[in-house]
Motif scaffolding. Sequence first.
Motif, mmCIF file in Angstrom:
data_model
loop_
_atom_site.group_PDB
_atom_site.id
_atom_site.type_symbol
_atom_site.label_atom_id
_atom_site.label_comp_id
_atom_site.label_asym_id
_atom_site.label_seq_id
_atom_site.Cartn_x
_atom_site.Cartn_y
_atom_site.Cartn_z
ATOM 1 N N SER A 171 -16.033 -29.057 -27.937
ATOM 2 C CA SER A 171 -16.592 -29.704 -26.748
ATOM 3 C C SER A 171 -15.750 -29.450 -25.513
ATOM 4 O O SER A 171 -16.286 -29.271 -24.413
ATOM 5 C CB SER A 171 -16.702 -31.207 -26.996
ATOM 6 O OG SER A 171 -17.194 -31.879 -25.847
ATOM 7 N N ALA A 172 -14.427 -29.402 -25.696
ATOM 8 C CA ALA A 172 -13.504 -29.258 -24.564
ATOM 9 C C ALA A 172 -13.183 -27.806 -24.228
ATOM 10 O O ALA A 172 -12.403 -27.544 -23.309
ATOM 11 C CB ALA A 172 -12.205 -30.006 -24.874
ATOM 12 N N GLY A 173 -13.775 -26.867 -24.957
ATOM 13 C CA GLY A 173 -13.512 -25.456 -24.682
ATOM 14 C C GLY A 173 -12.131 -25.022 -25.104
ATOM 15 O O GLY A 173 -11.545 -24.105 -24.511
ATOM 16 N N LEU A 174 -11.605 -25.656 -26.161
ATOM 17 C CA LEU A 174 -10.278 -25.316 -26.681
ATOM 18 C C LEU A 174 -10.409 -24.518 -27.970
ATOM 19 O O LEU A 174 -11.479 -24.474 -28.582
ATOM 20 C CB LEU A 174 -9.487 -26.605 -26.958
ATOM 21 C CG LEU A 174 -9.218 -27.512 -25.761
ATOM 22 C CD1 LEU A 174 -8.676 -28.861 -26.237
ATOM 23 C CD2 LEU A 174 -8.253 -26.853 -24.794
ATOM 24 N N LEU A 175 -9.323 -23.902 -28.388
ATOM 25 C CA LEU A 175 -9.315 -23.209 -29.659
ATOM 26 C C LEU A 175 -9.609 -24.224 -30.759
ATOM 27 O O LEU A 175 -8.898 -25.214 -30.916
ATOM 28 C CB LEU A 175 -7.940 -22.569 -29.895
ATOM 29 C CG LEU A 175 -7.784 -21.788 -31.206
ATOM 30 C CD1 LEU A 175 -8.629 -20.528 -31.182
ATOM 31 C CD2 LEU A 175 -6.326 -21.445 -31.453
ATOM 32 N N HIS A 176 -10.671 -23.976 -31.546
ATOM 33 C CA HIS A 176 -11.118 -24.964 -32.525
ATOM 34 C C HIS A 176 -10.500 -24.674 -33.902
ATOM 35 O O HIS A 176 -11.159 -24.233 -34.834
ATOM 36 C CB HIS A 176 -12.650 -24.991 -32.614
ATOM 37 C CG HIS A 176 -13.291 -23.637 -32.662
ATOM 38 N ND1 HIS A 176 -13.519 -22.887 -31.519
ATOM 39 C CD2 HIS A 176 -13.742 -22.879 -33.680
ATOM 40 C CE1 HIS A 176 -14.096 -21.747 -31.855
ATOM 41 N NE2 HIS A 176 -14.222 -21.715 -33.156
ATOM 42 N N ASP A 177 -9.194 -24.951 -33.992
ATOM 43 C CA ASP A 177 -8.470 -24.708 -35.237
ATOM 44 C C ASP A 177 -8.215 -25.973 -36.046
ATOM 45 O O ASP A 177 -7.630 -25.907 -37.129
ATOM 46 C CB ASP A 177 -7.140 -24.006 -34.946
ATOM 47 C CG ASP A 177 -6.237 -24.794 -34.002
ATOM 48 O OD1 ASP A 177 -6.640 -25.888 -33.566
ATOM 49 O OD2 ASP A 177 -5.136 -24.303 -33.697
ATOM 50 N N GLY A 178 -8.644 -27.126 -35.524
ATOM 51 C CA GLY A 178 -8.449 -28.373 -36.251
ATOM 52 C C GLY A 178 -7.041 -28.917 -36.181
ATOM 53 O O GLY A 178 -6.721 -29.907 -36.845
ATOM 54 N N ILE A 179 -6.197 -28.284 -35.387
ATOM 55 C CA ILE A 179 -4.808 -28.724 -35.218
ATOM 56 C C ILE A 179 -4.675 -29.380 -33.845
ATOM 57 O O ILE A 179 -5.076 -28.803 -32.831
ATOM 58 C CB ILE A 179 -3.832 -27.546 -35.334
ATOM 59 C CG1 ILE A 179 -3.916 -26.930 -36.738
ATOM 60 C CG2 ILE A 179 -2.409 -27.975 -35.022
ATOM 61 C CD1 ILE A 179 -3.161 -25.632 -36.878
#
Length: 267
Positions: free
Chosen positions: A48-56
């Motif tokens: 949603s925030a346009g960040l790397l979606h790595d779950g960290i």
Amino acid sequence: MAMLQIGDSGPAVRKLQQALLAAGFNPGKADGDFGAGTEAAVMAFQHSAGLLHDGIAGPRTLRALGLARSDKLPSAVDRFSVQVVAQMFPQTPLAPIREHLPPVLHAMKAAGLADRVMLLAALATIRAETAGFLPIDEGPSRFNTSPRGHPFDLYDRRADLGNHGEPDGARYKGRGFVQLTGRHNYTVYAERLQQPLVEQPELANTPDVAAAVLAAFLKDRELQIKSSLMEGDLRAARRAVNGGSHGLEAFAEAYRVGDMLTDDEDL
């Protein structure tokens, strides 16, 4: 609270879970244990925030959730010594590495790209584009010069490069560590870096400007590059920079050698 990930527990994780709930991303029970539900909620928030979606939940995710003052990633500049980089460039003399590595590392740090993954991507890009670790001119080839044409005539009217006709092809040919090409790109990075690249395109080959262009170019593609590398897709990471797979073998070799030498770290 520099980084939180699956398996972590404690008050910091509970604060993360509460912040996710407040943002509308339910991690399940706010029990202070970073499990699969929290990981999924972090990934959804990152999307949603346009960040790397790595779950960290690293500095950028925590800052976006209001849990950190700074979004700077840990610097890995000290890991990239001349000796390490020389192994990423096995055919390159040490002299150009000694001369040009410092401005590259400085520019990457100034652009907020001092984390290990982006430094690896930058150096692998240089290996693919200018194996001698020198900012250089693009040479004539069948892709930019017709059989009986003047050098770079196939670039002259490339609208996708922003060229207007002769002599734009030769004037705005590839230069530097990242092979900046086309009137459009020279204009964009001239404005970004406050350098007269349109009037003096040869400045793209000076070490400090070449390093700054490389860093700015990669900054614009950071999420795409990191997402590809997170999936282990070096071809896609190379394509994000080059637009194709030219130099992929050199890029991949340099990246893998550097990755091994600088140890593991989360993206």
